[in-house]
Each structure stands twice: as structure tokens, then as C-alpha cells.
Design an enzyme around this catalytic site. Structure first.
Site, PDB file in Angstrom:
ATOM      1  N   GLU A   1    -117.024   7.518  85.455  1.00  0.00           N
ATOM      2  CA  GLU A   1    -116.511   6.188  85.843  1.00  0.00           C
ATOM      3  C   GLU A   1    -117.471   5.028  85.545  1.00  0.00           C
ATOM      4  OE1 GLU A   1    -115.146   6.640  89.910  1.00  0.00           O
ATOM      5  OE2 GLU A   1    -113.895   8.352  89.372  1.00  0.00           O
TER       6      GLU A   1
ATOM      7  N   GLU B   1    -108.508  15.880  86.729  1.00  0.00           N
ATOM      8  CA  GLU B   1    -108.253  15.692  88.172  1.00  0.00           C
ATOM      9  C   GLU B   1    -106.769  15.420  88.401  1.00  0.00           C
ATOM     10  OE1 GLU B   1    -110.984  12.761  89.797  1.00  0.00           O
ATOM     11  OE2 GLU B   1    -112.657  13.507  88.610  1.00  0.00           O
TER      12      GLU B   1
END
Ligand code: 9MR
Length: 351
Positions: free
Chosen positions: A135, A240
Site C-alpha cells: 500500500e 485478499e
């Protein structure tokens, strides 16, 4: 020949296509619930630790690592002959308090190098792939002003990949993010991959987290992402995967853990059970996504669900605390949902 229903599993149905993984909680790593444990072993052949490998847990103090649970996680994967994914080395979130206080570039560089080298070396040859950086991008594709960028500038990205490769030259190294199938963030991500490669860093894959909705993102954007990342020379993993069926405050997408909103009945429409009409929509959405994954299976290394069953999903508490969401293939009682059948039916004759 039609297989017995009880003999069917996700991992076997997709064994010639890509790994089918799940994220494990600490209790699941410790095999605390026998029913969950047998489901995990039956259905999945890849594992990610949902939390315990993050820096605040594994490296709570400057001179102290805590490998008690990470050792158990690796042993669990080895015992069950599973693909073991390490999540995550460098992430601005879930940092230990001592890390948050680092202000100086020399100190930050030393931390990143020590953290990556210590952990990757310890599990050299045992972990199959790592999220080296998680991220690091904003939605517009620019670099997030994280504690790492602020102290070191963008060189930390290339350095992180170089240090990881030095510690285990054979392990696959990934950059992982959410919403990186969206055009602007995807472009920034591809630029980042190229920059790391051009600077002599080793990057083997991109992780598309895939925290998705019933109607978002469009399949076309997912397909373009698979093609463009693959053309940039990296493997594509969906790391995910979950699909929220709940309404969205402010049409929020992605997974920024700092966003939280008040719970109210309108925002939590299915507190007891999911209506059949929505089960069907979820099943159709999963089927269309897996159909696309199968079309591009040569480019996809792994598809991992963010949790084993609905009861454990982080989406019950984000972006609003205390809702009941239904994002996975197994319900909270570990029963197959229609969505499970729709994913299986793409590979097996209709049950
Ligand atoms: O699922 C994880 C949840 O249990 C934690 O509270 C949360 C804390 O930041 O992290 C969740 O996992 C995140 C993952 O590590 C990175 N991508 C977004 C995931 C969902 O927030």
C-alpha cells in the site's frame, strides 16, 4: 464421472490453474477449532497470516523480534504442504510504537534493512513469496506520503526489494495494494514496477488485494489489469479477495483502515441472514470473476480469500463497526454458500 460432493474441494478443482489460498487468524494458525481446521486443510493449498506477520507483532521493540506465532504459521504450512505467503514486510499501518517515532533517515534506513533482512533470512527457502511493500500508492497513482517516503524519499522502495532479494534470492517478491485495478492507481503501480526493475531490484509479482463489491470494479478493469501487469513482466496474484454485499457509506472503495462510520440499521440490512436474492447475486459475481481468472490462468499465480468464513471477516467491522457482512464462500457456520457452488461449478460437472 460425477464426483461425490464431499470429495470436492476448491484446491483440487483448481489444482491445474492457480493456488487457492486463505488468510488465517492467530487461532486458526494454532488449530484451536477442529472444524475450521479440517475445512482449511480440505479446501485451501496456500496460506497468508492475516495479522501476525505484520511489523507491530513480529518486531515489537527495536532489538526484539517475536517469532513465536510466525514459526507456528510456517510449520502449519509445511505440515500441510501449502504455499506459504509472507504478509507483509514494509507497511505504514500496524507499525509498533517505536517504529512510529523514527524521524531520521539513517535510523529509518537501518530499521527497514534490519527488519527485511532478519525476517526474510530466517524463513529463507521456507516462505514461497513475500509482500515486500504494501500500500505505498495513493488513488491517483502517486506515492503515499507514508513515514517511509517522508523520511527516505522514494529510494526506500527499490532498497526494500533489493534487501529482500539479497536475503533470499529465490523467493518471489511482490508489491501488494488495494484498488490497483483502477486505471490511475494501476498506471502508478506499473510505473513503480518499472522503476524497481530499472534500478536493478527484483520484483516478481503484483498483489491485487481484491476487496471488491457486488458491482465494483467492472470485469473489464480487472481484465485490463491482468493483461497490463503481465505485460510489465510480473505475475498477478489476487491476494485478499472478498466481496462486500453491504451498502457503502460515501461509495467508498478500497481498504483504508482509518475510515470508520457510525452503525445504523440502513447500513446493516442483513443482521440475521442474507436473503436468497443477494446470495444469488454474490454467487453470480464470484462466478464471473473466477471465469475471468480461468481465462487468464497462465498469468495468475494465486487467488487468496481474506478469511476462511464470513464470521471472521474484517468487513464485519469496516468501514462501520459491528455490521454483518457475507463476503466469502463459507458462512459463519462453515457451510458452503451458493457462491462456493458457483466457483466449483466452473470446474466440475453441475452438482
Ligand atoms: O484483516 C486485517 C484486520 O484483521 C486488521 O485489523 C487490519 C489492520 O490494519 O488489517 C486487515 O488486513 C488488511 C491487510 O493486512 C492489508 N490490506 C487491507 C486488509 C484489510 O484491512
Amino acid at each position: 464421472m460425477k464426483k461425490e460432493k464431499s470429495a470436492i474441494s476448491l484446491k483440487d478443482s483448481y489444482k491445474n490453474d492457480f493456488y487457492i489460498g486463505t488468510a488465517l487468524s492467530a487461532d486458526q494458525i494454532e488449530e484451536k477449532n477442529a472444524k475450521e481446521d479440517s475445512l482449511i486443510k480440505k479446501e485451501f493449498n496456500a496460506i497468508t497470516a492475516e495479522n501476525i506477520m505484520k511489523s507491530m507483532f513480529v518486531h515489537p521493540f527495536k532489538d526484539k523480534y517475536d517469532f513465536a506465532l510466525t514459526d507456528k504459521f510456517i510449520a502449519y504450512g509445511e505440515k500441510n504442504k501449502m504455499f506459504i505467503h509472507g504478509h507483509t514486510l514494509i507497511w505504514h499501518s500496524q507499525l509498533a510504537p517505536w517504529m512510529q517515532k523514527i524521524k531520521d533517515s539513517t535510523e529509518m534506513k537501518a530499521f527497514i534493512k534490519d527488519h527485511i533482512t532478519t525476517i526474510v533470512s530466517k524463513y529463507k527457502g521456507r516462505v514461497d513469496s513475500w509482500d515486500v511493500v504494501n500500500e505505498a500508492l495513493n488513488e491517483d497513482g502517486t506515492l503515499r506520503k507514508s513515514i517511509f517516503l517522508n523520511t527516505l524519499g522514494e529510494s526506500y522502495l527499490v532498497d526494500a526489494f533489493k534487501w529482500a532479494a539479497a536475503a533470499d534470492p529465490k523467493v518471489d517478491l511482490y508489491y501488494n495494494d488495494y484498488n490497483n485495478e483502477a486505471p490511475a492507481k494501476r498506471a502508478g503501480n506499473i510505473a513503480l514496477i518499472k522503476k524497481i526493475k530499472a534500478a536493478g531490484g527484483k520484483i516478481d509479482g503484483v498483489g491485487i488485494q481484491a476487496h471488491w463489491k457486488l458491482n465494483h470494479p467492472a470485469l473489464e478493469e480487472i481484465e485490463k489489469s491482468i493483461l497490463e501487469y503481465s505485460a510489465a513482466g510480473v505475475k498477478v496474484a489476487f491476494t485478499e479477495l472478498d466481496i462486500s454485499v453491504l451498502p457503502d457509506p460515501h461509495n467508498l472503495n478500497g481498504a483504508d483502515v482509518n475510515q470508520n462510520f457510525e452503525l445504523n440499521a440502513k447500513m446493516n440490512p442483513y443482521p440475521k441472514s442474507l436473503p436468497d436474492s443477494v446470495q444469488v447475486k454474490l454467487a453470480e459475481r464470484y462466478a464471473s470473476i473466477f471465469k475471468l481468472f480461468l481465462k487468464h490462468k497462465d498469468k495468475i499465480s494465486r487467488v487468496t480469500f481474506w478469511g476462511v468464513h464470513d464470521g471472521q471477516s474484517w468487513l464485519n467491522d469496516w468501514p462501520i463497526k459491528g455490521r454483518t457482512n457475507y463476503p466469502l464462500l463459507f458462512d459463519k457456520d462453515l457451510k458452503h454458500k451458493k457462491a462456493y457452488n458457483s466457483v466449483i461449478e466452473l470446474k466440475e460437472t453441475k452438482q
